[in-house]
Scaffold this motif. Sequence first.
Motif, PDB file in Angstrom:
ATOM      1  N   CYS A   1       0.998  -1.232   0.091  1.00 27.53           N
ATOM      2  CA  CYS A   1      -0.077   0.038   0.086  1.00 27.53           C
ATOM      3  C   CYS A   1       0.998   1.237   0.029  1.00 27.53           C
ATOM      4  O   CYS A   1       1.514   1.448   1.344  1.00 27.53           O
ATOM      5  CB  CYS A   1      -1.023  -0.030   1.210  1.00 27.53           C
ATOM      6  SG  CYS A   1      -2.148  -1.212   1.049  1.00 27.53           S
ATOM      7  N   ASP A   2       1.161   1.825  -1.162  1.00 23.20           N
ATOM      8  CA  ASP A   2       1.964   2.995  -1.152  1.00 23.20           C
ATOM      9  C   ASP A   2       1.072   4.195  -1.521  1.00 23.20           C
ATOM     10  O   ASP A   2       0.087   4.322  -1.556  1.00 23.20           O
ATOM     11  CB  ASP A   2       2.871   2.746  -2.385  1.00 23.20           C
ATOM     12  CG  ASP A   2       2.055   2.653  -3.784  1.00 23.20           C
ATOM     13  OD1 ASP A   2       0.727   2.712  -3.826  1.00 23.20           O
ATOM     14  OD2 ASP A   2       2.753   2.462  -4.743  1.00 23.20           O
ATOM     15  N   GLY A   3       1.874   5.351  -1.589  1.00 22.93           N
ATOM     16  CA  GLY A   3       1.354   6.822  -1.663  1.00 22.93           C
ATOM     17  C   GLY A   3       0.626   7.146  -0.219  1.00 22.93           C
ATOM     18  O   GLY A   3       0.818   6.542   0.611  1.00 22.93           O
ATOM     19  N   VAL A   4       0.210   8.605  -0.427  1.00 22.24           N
ATOM     20  CA  VAL A   4      -0.205   9.251   0.992  1.00 22.24           C
ATOM     21  C   VAL A   4      -1.147   8.265   1.488  1.00 22.24           C
ATOM     22  O   VAL A   4      -1.214   7.944   2.764  1.00 22.24           O
ATOM     23  CB  VAL A   4      -0.416  10.333   0.810  1.00 22.24           C
ATOM     24  CG1 VAL A   4      -1.345  10.887   2.000  1.00 22.24           C
ATOM     25  CG2 VAL A   4       0.712  11.152   0.388  1.00 22.24           C
ATOM     26  N   THR A   5      -2.333   7.778   1.000  1.00 24.54           N
ATOM     27  CA  THR A   5      -3.359   6.950   1.309  1.00 24.54           C
ATOM     28  C   THR A   5      -2.846   5.614   1.933  1.00 24.54           C
ATOM     29  O   THR A   5      -3.551   5.095   2.960  1.00 24.54           O
ATOM     30  CB  THR A   5      -4.622   6.893   0.502  1.00 24.54           C
ATOM     31  OG1 THR A   5      -5.036   8.318   0.006  1.00 24.54           O
ATOM     32  CG2 THR A   5      -5.707   6.276   1.167  1.00 24.54           C
ATOM     33  N   GLY A   6      -2.113   5.087   1.332  1.00 27.26           N
ATOM     34  CA  GLY A   6      -1.647   3.807   1.615  1.00 27.26           C
ATOM     35  C   GLY A   6      -0.858   3.717   2.808  1.00 27.26           C
ATOM     36  O   GLY A   6      -0.917   3.014   3.569  1.00 27.26           O
ATOM     37  N   GLN A   7      -0.029   4.659   2.916  1.00 29.06           N
ATOM     38  CA  GLN A   7       0.825   4.688   4.000  1.00 29.06           C
ATOM     39  C   GLN A   7       0.060   4.951   5.334  1.00 29.06           C
ATOM     40  O   GLN A   7       0.245   4.975   6.483  1.00 29.06           O
ATOM     41  CB  GLN A   7       1.875   5.915   3.940  1.00 29.06           C
ATOM     42  CG  GLN A   7       3.288   5.327   2.822  1.00 29.06           C
ATOM     43  CD  GLN A   7       3.788   3.870   3.239  1.00 29.06           C
ATOM     44  OE1 GLN A   7       4.356   3.970   4.534  1.00 29.06           O
ATOM     45  NE2 GLN A   7       3.530   3.071   2.574  1.00 29.06           N
ATOM     46  N   TYR A   8      -1.057   5.934   5.003  1.00 28.63           N
ATOM     47  CA  TYR A   8      -1.884   6.342   6.196  1.00 28.63           C
ATOM     48  C   TYR A   8      -2.604   5.258   6.946  1.00 28.63           C
ATOM     49  O   TYR A   8      -2.990   5.285   7.985  1.00 28.63           O
ATOM     50  CB  TYR A   8      -3.124   7.309   5.775  1.00 28.63           C
ATOM     51  CG  TYR A   8      -3.792   8.017   6.565  1.00 28.63           C
ATOM     52  CD1 TYR A   8      -3.143   8.562   7.746  1.00 28.63           C
ATOM     53  CD2 TYR A   8      -5.242   8.200   6.604  1.00 28.63           C
ATOM     54  CE1 TYR A   8      -4.143   9.117   8.738  1.00 28.63           C
ATOM     55  CE2 TYR A   8      -5.926   9.079   7.579  1.00 28.63           C
ATOM     56  CZ  TYR A   8      -5.259   9.370   8.678  1.00 28.63           C
ATOM     57  OH  TYR A   8      -6.175  10.194   9.758  1.00 28.63           O
ATOM     58  N   LEU A   9      -2.709   3.924   6.226  1.00 29.50           N
ATOM     59  CA  LEU A   9      -3.239   2.518   6.774  1.00 29.50           C
ATOM     60  C   LEU A   9      -2.330   2.178   7.912  1.00 29.50           C
ATOM     61  O   LEU A   9      -2.918   1.505   8.750  1.00 29.50           O
ATOM     62  CB  LEU A   9      -3.309   1.704   5.754  1.00 29.50           C
ATOM     63  CG  LEU A   9      -4.614   1.788   4.924  1.00 29.50           C
ATOM     64  CD1 LEU A   9      -4.289   0.413   3.766  1.00 29.50           C
ATOM     65  CD2 LEU A   9      -5.820   1.388   5.594  1.00 29.50           C
ATOM     66  N   LYS A  10      -1.070   2.594   7.901  1.00 26.95           N
ATOM     67  CA  LYS A  10      -0.308   2.264   8.916  1.00 26.95           C
ATOM     68  C   LYS A  10      -0.899   2.729  10.310  1.00 26.95           C
ATOM     69  O   LYS A  10      -0.409   2.325  11.434  1.00 26.95           O
ATOM     70  CB  LYS A  10       1.041   2.675   8.868  1.00 26.95           C
ATOM     71  CG  LYS A  10       1.846   1.938   7.703  1.00 26.95           C
ATOM     72  CD  LYS A  10       3.528   2.299   7.462  1.00 26.95           C
ATOM     73  CE  LYS A  10       4.003   1.684   6.269  1.00 26.95           C
ATOM     74  NZ  LYS A  10       5.378   2.171   6.231  1.00 26.95           N
ATOM     75  N   TYR A  11      -1.748   3.889  10.311  1.00 26.34           N
ATOM     76  CA  TYR A  11      -2.185   4.732  11.428  1.00 26.34           C
ATOM     77  C   TYR A  11      -3.474   4.727  11.661  1.00 26.34           C
ATOM     78  O   TYR A  11      -4.059   4.750  12.748  1.00 26.34           O
ATOM     79  CB  TYR A  11      -1.659   6.123  11.540  1.00 26.34           C
ATOM     80  CG  TYR A  11       0.002   6.252  11.266  1.00 26.34           C
ATOM     81  CD1 TYR A  11       0.861   5.838  12.570  1.00 26.34           C
ATOM     82  CD2 TYR A  11       0.748   6.198  10.270  1.00 26.34           C
ATOM     83  CE1 TYR A  11       2.350   6.067  12.540  1.00 26.34           C
ATOM     84  CE2 TYR A  11       2.002   6.343  10.248  1.00 26.34           C
ATOM     85  CZ  TYR A  11       2.751   6.216  11.387  1.00 26.34           C
ATOM     86  OH  TYR A  11       4.105   6.270  11.330  1.00 26.34           O
ATOM     87  N   ASN A  12      -4.341   4.827  10.744  1.00 26.34           N
ATOM     88  CA  ASN A  12      -5.761   4.776  10.819  1.00 26.34           C
ATOM     89  C   ASN A  12      -6.786   3.753  10.839  1.00 26.34           C
ATOM     90  O   ASN A  12      -6.257   2.832  10.528  1.00 26.34           O
ATOM     91  CB  ASN A  12      -6.164   5.907   9.697  1.00 26.34           C
ATOM     92  CG  ASN A  12      -6.506   5.235   8.525  1.00 26.34           C
ATOM     93  OD1 ASN A  12      -6.109   4.318   7.793  1.00 26.34           O
ATOM     94  ND2 ASN A  12      -7.650   5.722   7.980  1.00 26.34           N
ATOM     95  N   ASN A  13      -7.797   4.003  11.247  1.00 26.95           N
ATOM     96  CA  ASN A  13      -9.156   2.810  11.217  1.00 26.95           C
ATOM     97  C   ASN A  13      -9.751   3.240  10.096  1.00 26.95           C
ATOM     98  O   ASN A  13     -10.736   4.335  10.086  1.00 26.95           O
ATOM     99  CB  ASN A  13      -9.910   3.124  12.644  1.00 26.95           C
ATOM    100  CG  ASN A  13      -8.978   2.510  13.844  1.00 26.95           C
ATOM    101  OD1 ASN A  13      -7.974   2.367  13.710  1.00 26.95           O
ATOM    102  ND2 ASN A  13      -9.702   2.769  14.872  1.00 26.95           N
ATOM    103  N   PRO A  14      -9.728   2.555   8.918  1.00 28.87           N
ATOM    104  CA  PRO A  14     -10.674   3.051   7.652  1.00 28.87           C
ATOM    105  C   PRO A  14     -11.863   2.869   8.338  1.00 28.87           C
ATOM    106  O   PRO A  14     -12.335   1.464   8.450  1.00 28.87           O
ATOM    107  CB  PRO A  14     -10.377   2.131   6.868  1.00 28.87           C
ATOM    108  CG  PRO A  14      -8.822   1.399   7.228  1.00 28.87           C
ATOM    109  CD  PRO A  14      -8.817   1.380   8.764  1.00 28.87           C
TER     110      PRO A  14
END
Length: 340
Positions: A247-260
């Motif tokens: 999972c790359d890019g800003v949205t992909g990397q944000y997965l490391k921290y957020n609850n979708p």
Amino acid sequence: MSRKVYIARNYRSKFDAAGKAKMDCETILQNNGWKNIGFKQTWIANSILGTLISALGVSWALLRLKSGSTVCLQYPFNKFYGYCLWGAKLKNSKVLTLVHDVRSLKGKYGHSEKEITMLNKSDQLIVHNDKMRAWFEEQNIQAEITNIEVFDYLHTDNPNAKRTPTDYDQIRIVFAGNMGPFVYELDALERGNFKFDLYGVGYDEKKVKNINNTMLDYKGCFPSDQVIDHIDGDFGLVWYGNTLDTCDGVTGQYLKYNNPHKLSLYLLCDMPIIIWDKAAMADFVEEQGIGFKVSSLRDIKTRLAELTPEQIDQMKQNVQRVKTDVQSGQYLSRALERLV
């Protein structure tokens, strides 16, 4: 005991997925005895009029705020979060902030100092998960912090919603949301006993690379208040970015921290989860037994082949247990109990 209050706001639409989480949180706060001191929640699409109503509602709320109260703010709150902090401190009130998005982690600020300085004025924070909590602690945040674990998604089951039994010769993996570049790469996967059902905006059939033997089945786009009743699948995919391998890019990397919020949506559709193994929610998925994690989408064929029908059925039973709490607002309710 301090007076517990919150400030309702205007949303662009009652049926807009972007505002669903925040609208639900207002309802859950009310259900837990918190009182709205602003205007009633509204759903006005006109941005100028909507902003004016929110501004007036916040000002009215701060005038009504009594000294010694605890006020729950949802962040981000457009231009009004700093204003609310100022008003709360002026009235000697405690601030509990429910964090929905951390803009620093999404590349919105470039550096977190401005955002952290603002959030550090809160007395308490409810953040997404342990990974986000650790990040805040690394920023030397002083507020008391707890996790929500997973975002609630208030919903009453529709008995007429279509739910087709699993065909183990063709397992349906659902992806719902904006169609990222990785979606069109799915046809490069080695064929197996699965296909992908797509729901959402941005699908372009011209980008399908294997049109004569595609694994992609586009089902359409539905309003947020109806999509749960239309999605019919066996697993929900949480993945963002350009490639099959990470999972790359800003949205992909944000997965490391957020609850979708997407994950909560899948649970309400009775589906176990397939999620990137570096996503913050991957541990929750495995601990609750509601799906499995993969480092690459190329691993899906092997992982599905390893699962027996009994194991998939157990995952679905576990989904029902977590779903019951998600659709009734229990995760935020428990977080509020831990702090107040």
